[in-house]
Design an enzyme around this catalytic site. Structure first.
Site, PDB file in Angstrom:
ATOM      1  N   ASP A   1     -54.929   5.298  48.595  1.00  0.00           N
ATOM      2  CA  ASP A   1     -55.252   4.271  49.593  1.00  0.00           C
ATOM      3  C   ASP A   1     -56.762   4.211  49.843  1.00  0.00           C
ATOM      4  O   ASP A   1     -57.283   3.195  50.296  1.00  0.00           O
ATOM      5  CB  ASP A   1     -54.538   4.571  50.922  1.00  0.00           C
ATOM      6  CG  ASP A   1     -53.289   3.727  51.110  1.00  0.00           C
ATOM      7  OD1 ASP A   1     -53.163   2.688  50.434  1.00  0.00           O
ATOM      8  OD2 ASP A   1     -52.436   4.115  51.928  1.00  0.00           O
TER       9      ASP A   1
ATOM     10  N   GLN B   1     -46.892   5.975  54.226  1.00  0.00           N
ATOM     11  CA  GLN B   1     -46.762   4.633  54.764  1.00  0.00           C
ATOM     12  C   GLN B   1     -47.049   4.627  56.266  1.00  0.00           C
ATOM     13  O   GLN B   1     -46.469   5.391  57.032  1.00  0.00           O
ATOM     14  CB  GLN B   1     -45.348   4.092  54.503  1.00  0.00           C
ATOM     15  CG  GLN B   1     -45.125   2.673  54.997  1.00  0.00           C
ATOM     16  CD  GLN B   1     -45.984   1.671  54.254  1.00  0.00           C
ATOM     17  OE1 GLN B   1     -46.069   1.696  53.035  1.00  0.00           O
ATOM     18  NE2 GLN B   1     -46.621   0.786  54.999  1.00  0.00           N
TER      19      GLN B   1
ATOM     20  N   LYS C   1     -43.362  -1.254  46.606  1.00  0.00           N
ATOM     21  CA  LYS C   1     -44.272  -0.395  45.840  1.00  0.00           C
ATOM     22  C   LYS C   1     -43.518   0.380  44.768  1.00  0.00           C
ATOM     23  O   LYS C   1     -44.009   0.544  43.648  1.00  0.00           O
ATOM     24  CB  LYS C   1     -45.002   0.544  46.800  1.00  0.00           C
ATOM     25  CG  LYS C   1     -45.989  -0.184  47.715  1.00  0.00           C
ATOM     26  CD  LYS C   1     -46.426   0.635  48.905  1.00  0.00           C
ATOM     27  CE  LYS C   1     -47.318  -0.182  49.838  1.00  0.00           C
ATOM     28  NZ  LYS C   1     -47.666   0.519  51.092  1.00  0.00           N
TER      29      LYS C   1
END
Length: 311
Positions: free
Chosen positions: A124, A101, A57
């Site tokens: 997200d 994460q 990422k």
């Protein structure tokens, strides 16, 4: 531009590259207005896969001109340290998107982590407020993997409207939001959707009736060619590590038996190189969108209904 290779293989890497090219124009437009998108990643794990995902990422951000901020915490640190870190990032006006994460350690409440992120920075799309907006048809951010699947279908010229889609899997990350996107009265939706899961008797009886099958159960090669009808569009979300006689000792396979499915399907995504590249691309998409909203500078973003016209 064609995103299909080898007759019926939908190339997610090619679609991802195309979308990132369009996102680069949006990043440039923001830069012209004095704004640089910024994504903060938080890692509280020693899991090698999680470390790899975060690194991927960060590299993707660098390639696109998005600033990346990283906070790494000891996996044994008190949960309060993670929540304090998130609060600092929430309050930082130079941070536009925040991603913690997963998975987090057992002593950290995962749901509280999701609730702690500012919904306007929740790239997200898992904060309860953003989930509610998605279900209500007014999404602030679409979750990355389901949104990526929508764009893959669009790039291939597959319109779910009026079609029967079967989603195999009911996770909060893929199955549930994918179902919600497919039933929305909007571009990339308007499908009739069946959801199968671990308690479904005879999954094949449902998938054989489908025009579109989206496999996201986390079970290696669960769906094979005998469970499909000729011409079905098959999107494989699964990434599973299985033992293999090679240098690594393992290989990655999807939730679909690719070789048998390829013989039957009208279109099929590979693993790797299918949905995976799109997931990270849509994270970048959400970060650019968040920045645009926060600085009140409108930018053009690629979305369902546009890629198929370019193919």
């Amino acid at each position: 531009m064609s995103f299909v290779r080898d007759g019926n293989v939908l190339d997610g890497s090619a679609v991802s590259d195309h979308v990132r090219g369009q996102l680069r124009d949006s990043v440039d437009a923001l830069a012209d207005a004095g704004a640089t998108p910024s994504l903060a990643t938080v890692l509280m794990s020693t899991d090698p896969a999680s470390e790899t995902y975060v690194s991927m990422k960060q590299r993707a951000c660098d390639d696109l001109g998005i600033e990346s901020v990283h906070r790494e915490l000891d996996a044994d640190a008190p949960a309060a340290e993670l929540f304090e870190t998130v609060e600092e990032l929430n309050a930082d006006p130079d941070v536009n998107g925040i991603l913690v994460q997963m998975p987090v350690p057992d002593h950290v409440d995962k749901r509280r982590v999701l609730r702690s992120i500012d919904p306007a920075k929740d790239v997200d799309g898992f904060h309860p407020e953003n989930v509610g907006r998605l279900v209500a048809g007014d999404a602030r951010f679409k979750p990355c993997t389901p949104h990526g699947v929508q764009l893959l279908l669009d790039a291939a010229g597959v319109d779910p409207a009026g079609k029967h889609a079967v989603v195999v899997g009911r996770s909060d990350i893929v199955g549930k939001p994918m179902t919600n996107l497919l039933i929305q009265k909007d571009a990339g939706g308007n499908a009739t959707v069946t959801v199968c899961h671990s308690r479904t008797d005879d999954v094949g009886a449902h998938t054989r009736q489908a025009d579109i099958v989206i496999a996201a159960a986390g079970v290696p090669e669960l769906v094979d060619g005998e469970m499909l009808s000729a011409g079905t569009t098959v999107v494989d979300v699964g990434v599973n590590r299985v033992d293999a006689d090679n240098e690594k000792g393992y290989e990655l396979v999807g939730d679909v038996d690719f070789e048998s499915a390829k013989e039957v399907a009208g279109l099929v995504t590979p693993v790797p190189g299918g949905v995976g590249p799109m997931t990270i691309t849509m994270l970048l998409y959400n970060t650019v969108k968040a920045t645009s909203q926060q600085v009140d500078v409108p930018v053009d973003l690629p979305d369902t209904g546009s890629l198929g016209q370019e193919a």
